[in-house]
Scaffold this active site. Structure first.
Site, PDB file in Angstrom:
ATOM      1  N   GLU A 109       8.745   2.867  14.663  1.00 42.16           N
ATOM      2  CA  GLU A 109       9.619   3.213  13.488  1.00 42.16           C
ATOM      3  C   GLU A 109       9.507   4.568  13.415  1.00 42.16           C
ATOM      4  O   GLU A 109       8.594   5.399  14.021  1.00 42.16           O
ATOM      5  CB  GLU A 109       8.592   2.498  12.245  1.00 42.16           C
ATOM      6  N   GLU A 124       4.567  -3.774  12.462  1.00 43.31           N
ATOM      7  CA  GLU A 124       3.253  -2.613  12.222  1.00 43.31           C
ATOM      8  C   GLU A 124       2.131  -3.569  11.433  1.00 43.31           C
ATOM      9  O   GLU A 124       2.560  -4.089  10.335  1.00 43.31           O
ATOM     10  CB  GLU A 124       3.900  -1.535  11.487  1.00 43.31           C
ATOM     11  N   CYS A 165      -3.264   1.683   6.671  1.00 38.38           N
ATOM     12  CA  CYS A 165      -3.325   1.119   7.905  1.00 38.38           C
ATOM     13  C   CYS A 165      -3.945   1.993   9.017  1.00 38.38           C
ATOM     14  O   CYS A 165      -4.533   1.608  10.097  1.00 38.38           O
ATOM     15  CB  CYS A 165      -2.210   0.282   8.755  1.00 38.38           C
ATOM     16  N   ASN A 201       0.674  -1.023   0.119  1.00 37.08           N
ATOM     17  CA  ASN A 201      -0.049  -0.108   0.099  1.00 37.08           C
ATOM     18  C   ASN A 201       0.753   1.273   0.093  1.00 37.08           C
ATOM     19  O   ASN A 201       0.434   2.377  -0.366  1.00 37.08           O
ATOM     20  CB  ASN A 201      -0.974  -0.051   1.128  1.00 37.08           C
TER      21      ASN A 201
END
Length: 479
Positions: free
Chosen positions: A460, A248, A282, A152
């Site tokens: 991150e 993640e 997300c 994505n």
């Protein structure tokens, strides 16, 4: 490079073709083959891990200036080619052209940021409690980092994993998503030409079922971005082998709209969060929790705005939402909407396939009213342009409903009350909170991540990336 019209895997500084290939397809026009890519098998993945292991022996001692030069040069080329690479991204993944260019720009900025991080000292010198003893706290690279990336954000997510890994002296084996190989190949090519020694970066276009177990077994650490079920398996397997792991995963992100919200801000924030990038984020808002006083008016305005979104070929002028990225994701969206209707939801916008001049995975952005927290649409991540409305009495009930999920990545609230905003920020169980802003859309220089089933391991991005990509060493010195 592309050899005989086949784009190879980058292994030990060479472009390796392998025995099998697969086609990269444009979701806006499934007749359009973007490129043919070499599919890596076990042998290629093992060769990539071996190359990274050998390269680490010297790269771990590279100078900060050497790492800065490579990352800065890569960032500069990405930014110089943002229009070209943005068009490639939009053609491959289905984002609109402005979104594609925006993502490429972000990738360039990420490399520039971590070029600077390579030069910044990460350590301390302290006095010991013992007289005359000095304590040095330093950071060292972990080793070979395995990166498993999603489709994505096909250039931004590989960038925010590769850049810190390289900046802190690690070597890399990256497995991009099979759905979007072109952006990963372009990024690997840029870094390769920027001066990375052979073996420091290796990119293999392999199936997850092939690459995953080999990378978990052969790498020193794994950074994964993808779905909750896959991420959970990666986490469990890596932990069982004593490997450092960062995951993640998904989100079922709520946005709360209170009675005192600015209607225009609320509608635009939710519209952006839920439907831009075809909902393939997300951090997208998929649960819209609205208090009773504003619910009818808000849903009416949001439904109009949703129906007015211009859908079409991702690179066409004026298009606000491109196609869904694949047939699989299209089927998931269809089934989720059908199930919501079966359970009592009312589709007030969208809910159907769309057709244009070319065959593609087109689906109307869909808003479903009259849902309840226990319905499947409010429990399972759709990862498409589908959002549901849950009506509640007040902020207290809104927070309870918002937290009623196994995931906890991003959450938002639309309100003009500072007190309500502060209460929501304090009590919401998510890693990121947005006030009068879309839940999707984050900066590259600050930490990214969630809680509960959405994330595992250190954050991150930004300065927090050092926690995953380095190991702390404490040294005591008696002169």
């Amino acid at each position: 490079m592309a050899d005989g019209n086949v784009f190879g895997n980058l292994i030990n500084g060479e472009w390796v073709k392998g025995d099998k290939t697969f086609n990269d397809i444009n979701p806006s026009d499934t007749n359009d083959v973007i490129g043919v890519y070499a599919q890596a098998g076990e042998a290629e993945v093992q060769a990539a891990i071996k190359a990274a292991r050998e390269a680490f022996e010297t790269w771990q001692y590279s100078t900060p200036q050497q790492r800065f030069d490579v990352l800065d040069a890569a960032g500069s080329e990405i930014l110089e080619r943002k229009a070209e690479l943005g068009a490639l991204l939009s053609r491959e993944e289905g984002k609109t052209l402005p979104e594609g260019i925006g993502e490429v720009t972000r990738a360039g900025h990420i490399f520039k940021y971590f070029a600077g991080e390579a030069l910044r000292a990460h350590g301390e010198v302290l006095d010991s409690v013992r007289p005359g003893v000095k304590v040095e706290i330093t950071r060292e690279p972990v080793g070979v980092i395995g990166l498993i990336c999603p489709w994505n954000f096909p250039i931004a997510i590989p960038a925010w994993k590769m850049a810190p890994a390289i900046a802190f002296g690690n070597t890399v084996v990256c497995k991009p998503a099979e759905l979007t190989p072109a952006c990963a190949w372009a990024l690997a090519d840029i870094l390769h030409r920027a001066g990375l020694p052979k073996g420091v970066l290796n990119v293999v276009f392999a199936r997850g079922s092939v690459a995953g177990p080999l990378m978990i077994d052969g790498c020193d650490a794994i950074s994964f971005t993808g779905s909750v079920p896959t991420g959970t398996r990666v986490r469990d397997q890596a932990v069982a082998k004593g490997k450092r792991v960062q995951c993640e995963m998904g989100g079922k992100n709520p946005v709360v709209v209170l009675d005192d919200a600015d209607l225009n801000i609320a509608v635009n924030s939710v519209l952006n969060s839920s439907f831009f990038s075809s909902g393939h984020r997300c951090t997208a808002s998929s649960r819209i929790i609205v208090t009773e006083g504003i619910a009818d008016k808000f849903v009416s305005e949001l439904a109009k705005a949703t129906a007015a979104i211009k859908v079409g070929d991702s690179r066409a002028a004026g298009v606000q939402m491109g196609p869904i990225a694949s047939q699989e994701q299209l089927d998931i969206a269809r089934k989720a909407v059908a199930k919501a209707k079966e359970q009592g939801g009312a589709v007030v916008a969208g809910g159907e396939d769309l057709t244009f001049g070319t065959p593609g995975y087109y689906y109307a952005p869909t808003l479903i009213d009259k849902t309840t927290p226990d319905m499947e649409i409010n429990k399972e991540e759709v990862f498409g342009p589908v959002a549901s409305v849950i009506r509640v009495k007040d902020l207290e009930e809104a927070i309870k409903v918002a937290n009623d999920t196994e995931m906890g990545l991003s959450a938002g609230i639309c309100t003009t009350s500072l007190k309500s905003a502060e209460t929501f920020k304090r009590r919401i169980q998510s890693g990121m909170v947005m006030v009068n802003l879309p839940t999707a859309g984050v900066d590259y220089h600050v930490p990214f991540g969630g809680r509960k089933a959405s994330s595992f391991g250190p954050r991150e991005q930004g300065a927090y990336a050092v926690e995953f990509y380095t190991i702390v060493k404490t040294a005591y010195i008696q002169p």
